[in-house]
Design a protein around this motif. Structure first.
Motif, PDB file in Angstrom:
ATOM      1  N   GLU A 134       0.814  -1.209   0.000  1.00  0.00           N
ATOM      2  CA  GLU A 134       0.000   0.000   0.000  1.00  0.00           C
ATOM      3  C   GLU A 134       0.850   1.262   0.000  1.00  0.00           C
ATOM      4  OE1 GLU A 134       0.397  -1.760   4.016  1.00  0.00           O
ATOM      5  OE2 GLU A 134      -0.610  -2.468   2.247  1.00  0.00           O
TER       6      GLU A 134
ATOM      7  N   ASP B 195      -1.578   4.411   4.898  1.00  0.00           N
ATOM      8  CA  ASP B 195      -2.455   4.866   5.963  1.00  0.00           C
ATOM      9  C   ASP B 195      -1.568   5.262   7.142  1.00  0.00           C
ATOM     10  OD1 ASP B 195      -4.310   5.333   7.906  1.00  0.00           O
ATOM     11  OD2 ASP B 195      -5.266   3.379   7.789  1.00  0.00           O
TER      12      ASP B 195
ATOM     13  N   GLY C 114      -3.808   1.677   9.698  1.00  0.00           N
ATOM     14  CA  GLY C 114      -4.875   0.806   9.232  1.00  0.00           C
ATOM     15  C   GLY C 114      -5.620   0.132  10.357  1.00  0.00           C
ATOM     16  N   SER C 115      -6.467  -0.794   9.998  1.00  0.00           N
ATOM     17  CA  SER C 115      -7.286  -1.494  10.967  1.00  0.00           C
ATOM     18  C   SER C 115      -7.287  -2.976  10.645  1.00  0.00           C
ATOM     19  CB  SER C 115      -8.722  -0.956  10.909  1.00  0.00           C
ATOM     20  OG  SER C 115      -9.556  -1.721  11.740  1.00  0.00           O
ATOM     21  N   THR C 116      -7.251  -3.789  11.670  1.00  0.00           N
ATOM     22  CA  THR C 116      -7.330  -5.236  11.469  1.00  0.00           C
ATOM     23  C   THR C 116      -8.704  -5.752  11.890  1.00  0.00           C
ATOM     24  OG1 THR C 116      -6.385  -5.632  13.650  1.00  0.00           O
ATOM     25  CG2 THR C 116      -4.849  -5.585  11.785  1.00  0.00           C
ATOM     26  N   ASP C 117      -9.633  -4.833  12.168  1.00  0.00           N
ATOM     27  CA  ASP C 117     -10.982  -5.217  12.562  1.00  0.00           C
ATOM     28  C   ASP C 117     -11.728  -5.824  11.380  1.00  0.00           C
ATOM     29  OD1 ASP C 117     -10.468  -4.180  15.055  1.00  0.00           O
ATOM     30  OD2 ASP C 117     -11.417  -2.243  14.619  1.00  0.00           O
ATOM     31  N   ASP C 118     -12.743  -6.598  11.689  1.00  0.00           N
ATOM     32  CA  ASP C 118     -13.583  -7.207  10.669  1.00  0.00           C
ATOM     33  C   ASP C 118     -14.411  -6.113   9.988  1.00  0.00           C
ATOM     34  OD1 ASP C 118     -15.215  -8.776   9.127  1.00  0.00           O
ATOM     35  OD2 ASP C 118     -16.236  -9.750  10.790  1.00  0.00           O
TER      36      ASP C 118
END
Length: 53
Positions: free
Chosen positions: A22, A29, A33-37
């Motif tokens: 990325e 980012d 970023g986010s590792t959430d669903d």
């Protein structure tokens, strides 16, 4: 002996190869970023939209 510009290009290519995809594509980012669903976030956004209507 290679041209200085050739060496610079090769160093730049190697640098880009070592970057996360990325970042290499220019979509970094800064927050990490986010590792959430994403489905959980989509559901929450949908519910919030229903409550505001």
């Amino acid at each position: 002996m290679s041209e200085p510009t050739d060496d610079l290009r090769e160093r730049a290519r190697e640098h880009v190869r070592q970057m996360p995809a990325e970042t290499a594509l220019g979509n970094a980012d800064p927050a990490g970023g986010s590792t959430d669903d994403p489905q959980i976030m989509n559901d929450a956004a949908r519910e919030e939209g229903e409550q505001q209507s």
